[in-house]
Design an enzyme around this catalytic site. Structure first.
Site, PDB file in Angstrom:
ATOM      1  N   THR A   1      15.948  88.589   6.972  1.00 34.17           N
ATOM      2  CA  THR A   1      14.772  88.169   6.208  1.00 34.17           C
ATOM      3  C   THR A   1      15.068  86.836   5.530  1.00 34.17           C
ATOM      4  O   THR A   1      16.059  86.712   4.803  1.00 34.17           O
ATOM      5  CB  THR A   1      14.421  89.245   5.165  1.00 34.17           C
ATOM      6  OG1 THR A   1      14.082  90.440   5.879  1.00 34.17           O
ATOM      7  CG2 THR A   1      13.246  88.823   4.295  1.00 34.17           C
TER       8      THR A   1
ATOM      9  N   GLU B   1      12.155  91.851  11.110  1.00 37.96           N
ATOM     10  CA  GLU B   1      12.158  93.292  11.393  1.00 37.96           C
ATOM     11  C   GLU B   1      11.254  94.015  10.387  1.00 37.96           C
ATOM     12  O   GLU B   1      11.111  93.576   9.252  1.00 37.96           O
ATOM     13  CB  GLU B   1      13.587  93.839  11.357  1.00 37.96           C
ATOM     14  CG  GLU B   1      14.380  93.534  10.089  1.00 37.96           C
ATOM     15  CD  GLU B   1      14.163  94.524   8.985  1.00 37.96           C
ATOM     16  OE1 GLU B   1      13.827  95.671   9.289  1.00 37.96           O
ATOM     17  OE2 GLU B   1      14.310  94.134   7.812  1.00 37.96           O
ATOM     18  N   PHE B   2      10.669  95.108  10.853  1.00 42.63           N
ATOM     19  CA  PHE B   2       9.789  95.908   9.996  1.00 42.63           C
ATOM     20  C   PHE B   2      10.245  97.367  10.025  1.00 42.63           C
ATOM     21  O   PHE B   2       9.441  98.279  10.200  1.00 42.63           O
ATOM     22  CB  PHE B   2       8.335  95.783  10.456  1.00 42.63           C
ATOM     23  CG  PHE B   2       7.782  94.389  10.322  1.00 42.63           C
ATOM     24  CD1 PHE B   2       7.302  93.928   9.102  1.00 42.63           C
ATOM     25  CD2 PHE B   2       7.766  93.520  11.402  1.00 42.63           C
ATOM     26  CE1 PHE B   2       6.801  92.636   8.966  1.00 42.63           C
ATOM     27  CE2 PHE B   2       7.275  92.224  11.274  1.00 42.63           C
ATOM     28  CZ  PHE B   2       6.791  91.778  10.058  1.00 42.63           C
TER      29      PHE B   2
ATOM     30  N   ASN C   1       5.999  93.294   2.707  1.00 40.14           N
ATOM     31  CA  ASN C   1       6.733  94.028   1.670  1.00 40.14           C
ATOM     32  C   ASN C   1       6.118  93.821   0.289  1.00 40.14           C
ATOM     33  O   ASN C   1       6.064  94.750  -0.529  1.00 40.14           O
ATOM     34  CB  ASN C   1       8.208  93.608   1.666  1.00 40.14           C
ATOM     35  CG  ASN C   1       8.992  94.304   2.769  1.00 40.14           C
ATOM     36  OD1 ASN C   1       8.461  95.166   3.463  1.00 40.14           O
ATOM     37  ND2 ASN C   1      10.246  93.934   2.939  1.00 40.14           N
TER      38      ASN C   1
ATOM     39  N   ALA D   1       2.559 107.801  -6.618  1.00 39.58           N
ATOM     40  CA  ALA D   1       3.040 107.339  -7.928  1.00 39.58           C
ATOM     41  C   ALA D   1       4.376 107.982  -8.269  1.00 39.58           C
ATOM     42  O   ALA D   1       4.793 108.959  -7.653  1.00 39.58           O
ATOM     43  CB  ALA D   1       2.001 107.688  -8.987  1.00 39.58           C
ATOM     44  N   GLY D   2       5.062 107.421  -9.217  1.00 42.57           N
ATOM     45  CA  GLY D   2       6.350 107.977  -9.640  1.00 42.57           C
ATOM     46  C   GLY D   2       7.201 106.939 -10.346  1.00 42.57           C
ATOM     47  O   GLY D   2       6.680 106.067 -11.049  1.00 42.57           O
TER      48      GLY D   2
ATOM     49  N   GLY E   1      12.494 101.289  -4.974  1.00 40.91           N
ATOM     50  CA  GLY E   1      13.863 100.782  -5.009  1.00 40.91           C
ATOM     51  C   GLY E   1      14.241 100.308  -3.620  1.00 40.91           C
ATOM     52  O   GLY E   1      13.379 100.054  -2.781  1.00 40.91           O
TER      53      GLY E   1
ATOM     54  N   CYS F   1      15.072  96.004  -0.195  1.00 37.90           N
ATOM     55  CA  CYS F   1      14.033  95.059   0.254  1.00 37.90           C
ATOM     56  C   CYS F   1      12.954  94.805  -0.796  1.00 37.90           C
ATOM     57  O   CYS F   1      12.830  93.699  -1.314  1.00 37.90           O
ATOM     58  CB  CYS F   1      13.410  95.584   1.538  1.00 37.90           C
ATOM     59  SG  CYS F   1      14.640  95.908   2.810  1.00 37.90           S
TER      60      CYS F   1
END
Ligand code: UGA
Length: 490
Positions: free
Chosen positions: A144, A176-177, A236, A280-281, A285, A288
């Site tokens: 990336t 890349e994905f 992203n 939600a939360g 993390g 990326c």
């Protein structure tokens, strides 16, 4: 544990062998980290002849022994399988690997260990690799890269070739994905392939890449180099924005006593919106999303551009971790001396990756507020590394050990085995019947029936955003947690 030998990847392997007469390509993969190794294995899976270059001696040793140095479901099996077919080998000799290769993939780090952009490894790598490449080969950057690095690489590659008295080569950026935990599937069955062609003097570069991706059914989009890498970053950034939006919405749901799964379900039938990545939360993390948001905000500041939306995405994400700890504090009547059990440490299930994992920030925050923190994660490697990263963190060998005698439980990672725990029995093992669910993964009805005071994010627990009000047992109609989770997965 989540190793799945003989699972779907085995079926995939046999289905992919010999791909309908396509002539195999000779491929070199420089850098066998997460992205590089998945690319090498995927390329071998498509019938190509691949040499992966790795300079780390321990990593190389593991790969040559048919072991994967990184945890990714199905990967080790394919490393070993393709070593046996002879289509995949590993070397520390770049010249040997690159000689005769039609495609040279480069997948080396573009960030430092703190997640800031760092282009030194890429520069070093290109300086070593580019002079050795055949004239009709194509250099393909998989790492990336932010636009400023794309702008640097394009003239750098030309300069390296001309300094070495070599003809110019084709250069493409092929982002890349792949998601950790689903990387092989995402590589082999992508939603789209993006080819950012920077230079292709003879047209052979694009032709080789089209041949490489010949069996992929997804659209192949050809565009400029910077456009390609911005597409990657933008994807992203948008995913991160969706998660922070869901977390903002969750705060509203809590205040109004609404359930976010219901609200998201109601939104999801609008094809312009969809329902994925809105769970939600405690926030996002991993290696990326967090650093790409932070670095894009930092880059924009350097460039004098205002990006208030992305800045808010970042700060909402940080706030979620603090809210989680505040809730534990509110529900335990103060954290000092309280024993808090954390279930999960990795940034998401089915990985052992702790990079920018919310659980680490949460553990540090709890410890700074004088709680005793005992954590368990199903991945032994993650447990060991976490113990090395945080001095006072206690590590349990099982979930039950972590829960025994705890004053409160915090769910950090939605590993299926945590959802399946016998919560009714566990109410007798813990000291305090408090569960704060950082992933909205547990069934509120089950938790209430087991006698727990249950708090989550936007599930009608009516807890104030700062955690000051004690959470109540959930209100409203029962929800099916499994279908709610399926909704939020991409
Ligand atoms: C991410 C992207 O999803 C991939 O498409 C991309 O290729 C990859 O980064 C990359 O750039 O290499 P990954 O880092 O593996 O993949 O993780 P995600 O699955 O995106 O999850 C990121 C975080 O968001 C996790 O902590 C997860 O728990 C959290 N998340 C995800 C939520 O909090 N809510 C959701 O609804 C979804």
């Amino acid at each position: 544990m989540c190793a799945r030998p003989g699972g779907p990847e085995r079926r995939m392997l046999s289905a992919r062998l010999g791909r309908g007469g396509e002539p195999a390509l000779k491929i070199a993969g420089v850098g066998q980290g997460y992205v590089g190794l998945v690319t090498s294995v995927g390329a071998a899976e498509w019938g190509n002849e691949v040499v992966g270059v790795e300079i780390d001696p321990q990593r190389l040793l593991a790969l040559r022994a048919g072991r994967s140095p990184i945890f990714e479901p199905g990967l080790e099996e394919l490393v070993a399988g393709h070593a046996a077919t002879g289509r995949l080998s590993f070397s520390s000799d770049t010249g040997e690997a690159v000689a005769g290769a039609r495609i040279v993939f480069v997948a080396v780090a573009t960030t430092d260990s703190a997640g800031a952009w760092d282009f030194a490894t890429m520069r070093r790598c290109l300086t070593g690799v580019v002079p050795l490449m055949d004239d009709d080969s194509v250099l393909v950057i998989r790492s990336t890269c932010p636009p400023q690095l794309v702008k640097e690489i394009v003239p750098l590659v030309d300069a390296i070739r001309s300094n070495a008295d070599r003809a110019p080569i084709a250069l493409a950026f092929n982002p890349e994905f792949t998601r950790e935990g689903n990387a092989l599937h995402d590589f082999l069955e992508p939603d789209r392939v993006i080819l950012g062609i920077a230079s292709d003097p003879s047209g052979l570069g694009e032709a080789a890449l089209r041949q490489f991706y010949a069996t992929v059914e997804a659209p192949i989009l050809v565009m400029g180099a910077a456009d390609a890498m911005l597409s990657k970053l933008a994807s992203n950034l948008y995913l991160a924005t969706k998660i922070s939006f869901a977390n903002e919405l969750a705060a509203l749901c809590d205040v109004h006593g609404s359930r976010i799964e219901r609200v998201v379900e109601g939104m999801s039938y609008d094809p312009r919106i969809g329902g994925s990545f809105l769970r939600a939360g405690i926030g996002f993390g991993g290696s990326c999303l967090p650093h790409q948001v932070t670095m894009t905000v930092a880059d924009a500041e350097t460039l004098g551009i205002d990006v208030p939306l992305l800045a808010a995405v970042d700060s909402i994400n940080a706030r979620q971790r603090t809210t989680f700890v505040d809730r534990l504090a509110a529900l335990t009547g103060g954290l000092e001396g309280r024993r808090i059990a954390l279930l999960g440490l990795t940034f998401k299930p089915h990985t052992d990756d702790l990079r920018a994992a919310p659980g680490l920030d949460i553990a540090r925050d709890l410890l700074s507020r004088d709680a005793v923190v005992v954590a368990y994660d199903p991945m032994e490697t993650a447990r060991q590394r976490a113990a090395g990263l945080i001095d006072d963190l206690l590590i349990a060998d099982t979930a039950i050990d972590a829960l025994t005698g705890a004053d409160a439980v915090g769910l950090i990672t939605e590993w299926p085995e945590f959802v399946a725990l016998p919560w009714a029995d566990l109410a007798r093992v813990v000291r305090g019947q408090v569960v704060v669910d950082g992933r909205n993964a547990l069934d509120p009805e089950v938790m209430a029936a087991a006698g727990f005071t249950y708090s989550a994010f936007g599930r009608g627990t009516q807890t104030a955003q700062d955690g000051s009000a004690a959470a109540s047992v959930p209100v409203g109609s029962p929800i099916n947690v499994r279908s709610a989770l399926a909704f939020s997965e991409s």
